[in-house]
Design an enzyme around this catalytic site. Structure first.
Site, short mmCIF file in Angstrom:
data_model
loop_
_atom_site.label_atom_id
_atom_site.label_comp_id
_atom_site.label_asym_id
_atom_site.label_seq_id
_atom_site.Cartn_x
_atom_site.Cartn_y
_atom_site.Cartn_z
N SER A 1 44.89 24.13 44.28
CA SER A 1 45.24 24.74 43.01
C SER A 1 46.74 25.07 42.98
O SER A 1 47.57 24.18 43.07
CB SER A 1 44.37 25.99 42.77
OG SER A 1 44.50 26.46 41.45
N GLU B 1 36.32 19.06 37.01
CA GLU B 1 37.67 19.43 36.57
C GLU B 1 38.22 18.40 35.60
O GLU B 1 39.38 18.48 35.20
CB GLU B 1 38.61 19.54 37.78
CG GLU B 1 38.22 20.64 38.74
CD GLU B 1 39.21 20.81 39.86
OE1 GLU B 1 40.20 21.55 39.65
OE2 GLU B 1 39.00 20.22 40.95
N HIS C 1 36.36 23.52 40.16
CA HIS C 1 37.67 23.86 40.71
C HIS C 1 37.54 24.71 41.98
O HIS C 1 38.36 24.57 42.89
CB HIS C 1 38.48 24.63 39.66
CG HIS C 1 39.88 24.93 40.09
ND1 HIS C 1 40.85 23.97 40.21
CD2 HIS C 1 40.48 26.11 40.44
CE1 HIS C 1 41.99 24.52 40.60
NE2 HIS C 1 41.79 25.81 40.75
#
Length: 303
Positions: free
Chosen positions: A157, A215, A269
């Site tokens: 991330s 995602e 995610h």
């Protein structure tokens, strides 16, 4: 370099040690986790995998290594050192501090995460990079010899964004770069400006990009009919995590960099994290390197 050591202890994961180190420039304290394999180091030193968001990933990384490296003919994984950088907390994340540390400059200011909390700031990535490449490197050198040619960095991330930014600005820092669900479109996709100027020079880099299936454009089944479905879809349209990762892989491959991309089925995610850590272990410590030429691949992706 133990003068910046504030505290130390043993973590509850396979003999991992932790050290709270004071940043020699800012005075900020971060927690560094260190796991060293059994036995003597190779003549050139240990290969090492450095992991961001250390509190959240060190246990998974250690268990993955211990379960696989002892059987190299069955896993193609060799022993190596794990270095994970996080914060002196029992929580998986310190969201406020990671926003600053993993947000590359110039950064911006955002509203507090909680009522009456401090303003959220990004843009401290240069401080974090210096801490990793100077303070932590100096400290670890007294505990485990490392092979400078076999150093890898993993980030997820914000950490994935940080890893890409650091590669673009310091391609000499690591040989292998693993960016899981990287926040490429964060702050108006500014990292693409770094990509446009990027020149790896003589550095023979290897890059692994990944993201979870959910995602992409569609919501996970358990989210599809929830009260946040509309907001989640709007967020997906802004972040474009899967599409941006594919575009980054194509751009890097076009520059002659060994690049692989994987889209993991049925992962979001956050659920993608242990899958990505396992792949980072393989990318960092593979005995037989399966990717000696430039390649962009899609593996484990639903069709």
């Amino acid at each position: 370099m133990r003068q910046n050591l504030v505290a130390e202890g043993v973590a509850n994961c396979g003999g991992t040690r932790w050290f709270d180190l004071k940043d020699t420039q800012t005075g900020d304290i971060r927690r560094v986790y260190l796991w060293v394999p059994p036995g003597d180091a190779p003549a050139a030193g240990w290969p090492a995998l450095w992991l961001l968001d250390g509190n959240a990933v060190i246990g998974t990384a250690v268990d993955t290594m211990r379960a696989q490296a002892f059987w190299p003919t069955g896993t193609n994984i060799g022993w190596g050192v794990l270095i994970a950088v996080g914060y002196p907390t029992d929580d998986a994340y310190d969201s406020l501090r990671r926003s600053w540390d993993l947000g590359p400059p110039p950064g911006r200011n955002y509203p507090p995460f909680t009522p009456d909390g401090p303003e959220v700031r990004t843009g401290g990535g240069a401080e974090m990079a210096r801490f990793l490449l100077e303070d932590v490197c100096d400290f670890i050198s007294g505990l485990a010899p490392l092979d400078p040619a076999r150093q890898s960095l993993f980030g997820h991330s914000f950490g994935g964004l940080f890893a890409l930014w650091l590669m673009f600005t310091r391609p000499d820092a690591f040989a292998n770069w693993i960016a899981a669900s990287p926040a490429i479109t964060w702050e108006d996709s500014f990292v693409l400006d770094h990509l446009a100027r990027f020149d790896a020079g003589a550095h023979r880099l290897r890059v692994h990009l990944s993201a979870g299936e959910w995602e992409g454009d569609a919501l996970a089944p358990f989210q599809a009919h929830g009260p946040e479905a509309e907001a989640r879809l709007a967020e997906k349209a802004r972040t474009r995590t899967v599409a941006a990762a594919h575009q980054m892989a194509d751009a890097l491959s076009g520059r002659g960099i060994v690049t692989e991309i994987e889209i993991y089925p049925d992962e979001t995610h956050m659920s993608v994290l242990p899958v990505a850590v396992n792949r980072a272990i393989r990318w960092a410590f593979a005995i037989e390197n399966m990717h000696s030429a430039t390649t962009t691949t899609q593996i484990n992706e639903r069709t």
